[in-house]
Design an enzyme around this catalytic site. Structure first.
Site, PDB file in Angstrom:
ATOM      1  N   CYS A  75       0.907  -1.193   0.024  1.00  0.00           N
ATOM      2  CA  CYS A  75       0.025  -0.073  -0.216  1.00  0.00           C
ATOM      3  C   CYS A  75       0.894   1.348   0.134  1.00  0.00           C
ATOM      4  O   CYS A  75       1.738   1.443   0.942  1.00  0.00           O
ATOM      5  CB  CYS A  75      -0.871  -0.165   1.224  1.00  0.00           C
ATOM      6  N   HIS A 174      -2.286  -4.391 -10.584  1.00  0.00           N
ATOM      7  CA  HIS A 174      -2.953  -3.348 -11.206  1.00  0.00           C
ATOM      8  C   HIS A 174      -3.363  -3.417 -12.719  1.00  0.00           C
ATOM      9  O   HIS A 174      -2.521  -4.295 -13.151  1.00  0.00           O
ATOM     10  CB  HIS A 174      -1.986  -2.121 -10.906  1.00  0.00           C
ATOM     11  N   GLU A 223     -10.164   0.605  -6.127  1.00  0.00           N
ATOM     12  CA  GLU A 223      -9.304  -0.288  -5.598  1.00  0.00           C
ATOM     13  C   GLU A 223      -9.983  -1.637  -5.181  1.00  0.00           C
ATOM     14  O   GLU A 223     -11.080  -1.638  -4.939  1.00  0.00           O
ATOM     15  CB  GLU A 223      -9.043   0.434  -4.250  1.00  0.00           C
ATOM     16  N   CYS A 232      -4.130   6.425  -4.726  1.00  0.00           N
ATOM     17  CA  CYS A 232      -3.525   5.093  -4.556  1.00  0.00           C
ATOM     18  C   CYS A 232      -2.369   5.310  -4.955  1.00  0.00           C
ATOM     19  O   CYS A 232      -2.037   5.498  -6.290  1.00  0.00           O
ATOM     20  CB  CYS A 232      -4.450   4.288  -5.514  1.00  0.00           C
ATOM     21  N   GLY A 235      -1.051   2.303  -7.352  1.00  0.00           N
ATOM     22  CA  GLY A 235      -1.845   2.608  -8.544  1.00  0.00           C
ATOM     23  C   GLY A 235      -1.075   3.807  -9.212  1.00  0.00           C
ATOM     24  O   GLY A 235      -0.926   3.748 -10.588  1.00  0.00           O
TER      25      GLY A 235
HETATM   26  O1  ZDP Z   1      -4.198  -3.684  -3.505  1.00  0.00           O
HETATM   27  C1  ZDP Z   1      -5.148  -3.651  -2.944  1.00  0.00           C
HETATM   28  O2  ZDP Z   1      -5.943  -4.458  -2.512  1.00  0.00           O
HETATM   29  C2  ZDP Z   1      -5.150  -2.267  -2.646  1.00  0.00           C
HETATM   30  N1  ZDP Z   1      -6.606  -1.868  -2.093  1.00  0.00           N
HETATM   31  C3  ZDP Z   1      -4.048  -1.889  -1.488  1.00  0.00           C
HETATM   32  C4  ZDP Z   1      -4.300  -0.396  -0.971  1.00  0.00           C
HETATM   33  C5  ZDP Z   1      -3.367   0.500  -2.149  1.00  0.00           C
HETATM   34  C6  ZDP Z   1      -3.547   1.759  -1.720  1.00  0.00           C
HETATM   35  N2  ZDP Z   1      -4.434   2.548  -2.281  1.00  0.00           N
HETATM   36  C7  ZDP Z   1      -2.197   2.510  -2.340  1.00  0.00           C
HETATM   37  O3  ZDP Z   1      -1.937   3.579  -2.017  1.00  0.00           O
HETATM   38  O4  ZDP Z   1      -0.966   1.791  -2.715  1.00  0.00           O
HETATM   39  C8  ZDP Z   1      -3.365   2.136  -0.131  1.00  0.00           C
END
Ligand code: ZDP
Length: 287
Positions: A75, A174, A223, A232, A235
């Site tokens: 994350c 992703h 997400e 994200c 992302g």
């Molecule tokens: O891979 C997932 O299940 C995401 N929901 C994790 C969280 C990603 C996040 N938004 C980021 O900033 O990389 C926190």
């Protein structure tokens, strides 16, 4: 049992941080995390993050539960918040003394996606060494093409339309789609269809990206396990990688998300991703 928490956000991607340094297992279950994340019946957050003892030579470990209780590998916005949280707790980066300087502090953080190194800067920004992207279909994972191939603008049928998708793993999966106008995308409708499509066995995060200039991307995200969020970090990194791979942008660019901007660099020297952005403490409490 009372548990203390602190709320942080990175560009409006918000998290409940728990000081879990006293034990190696999270003090909350995924089910409890779901309750705390609920925006009307709980504290409200996109996820719960645990600051755990270090592992494999790291200073600390991070684990995170999404607001639906699933556990992602990594994350990006969350690890910036974690670095700030550790600094606010007065927790020293015990295993990285050689890298510390007067205006920046490095933490080595063990995650399910490997070692990630956030650098806390004097100006309040956090720059994170996010590691290298993984590009093979088997590594995403996706069954869209054979496992040993990259997934670059492959057609995928969703909601009666063919979308050209590029897949990148930043430890978590992703799927990136370039569009002319991100504002026109019905995220709540098609986001879940990407997330749960059978070609993504571990589900996927989905980013819709509009190229404004060669060094400026605009992105909206759906997400995995958290739905539409304001930002994200993983992302934004994955989107820049996809834009570079398809010749759309430079290796250093600003990525604008609904909650604000991140600076992302895919270093040509070491092939690693560097993400720079804010992490803000909001309030603390006890439950
Ligand atoms: O891979 C997932 O299940 C995401 N929901 C994790 C969280 C990603 C996040 N938004 C980021 O900033 O990389 C926190």
């Amino acid at each position: 049992m009372a548990i203390e928490f602190t709320k942080y956000h990175g560009l409006g991607n918000d998290f409940i941080l728990i000081d879990n340094r006293a034990s190696s297992e999270p003090v909350l279950t995924p089910k409890e995390a779901v309750k705390l994340c609920a925006r009307h019946f709980g504290i409200g957050a996109d996820g719960v993050i645990f600051a755990l003892p270090g592992k494999n030579g790291s200073d600390y470990s991070m684990r995170i539960f999404n607001s639906d209780g699933s556990e992602p590998e990594m994350c990006g916005n969350g690890i910036r918040c974690l670095a700030k949280f550790l600094a606010d707790l007065g927790a020293p980066p015990a295993n990285t003394p050689q890298k510390q300087t007067s205006d920046s502090v490095y933490y080595k953080i063990h995650t399910l996606a490997g070692m990630i190194v956030p650098q806390l800067r004097a100006d309040g920004q956090v720059r994170v060494d996010m590691g290298t992207p993984r590009l093979l279909a088997a590594e995403i994972p996706t069954t869209l093409v054979a496992g040993e191939h990259q997934v670059i603008e492959e057609p995928l049928e969703i909601a009666g339309k063919s979308w050209l998708v590029t897949c990148v793993s930043m430890g978590n999966p992703h799927c990136i789609i370039f569009v002319d106008d991100v504002a026109a995308i019905p995220l709540e409708v098609i986001g879940p269809q990407f997330e749960h499509h059978p070609v993504f066995p571990k589900r996927t995060n989905t980013e819709f990206v509009q190229v404004i200039r060669r060094n400026y991307l605009k992105m909206r995200v759906w997400e995995r396990g958290a739905g539409a969020t304001l930002a994200c970090g993983t992302g934004a990194c994955a989107s820049l990688v996809a834009a570079v791979l398809t010749g759309r942008c430079d290796r250093l660019a600003t990525v604008e998300l609904p909650g604000g901007c991140l600076e992302i660099e895919w270093s040509a020297t070491d092939e690693r991703l560097y993400m720079t952005g804010p992490a803000v403490r909001v309030f603390e409490g006890r439950i």
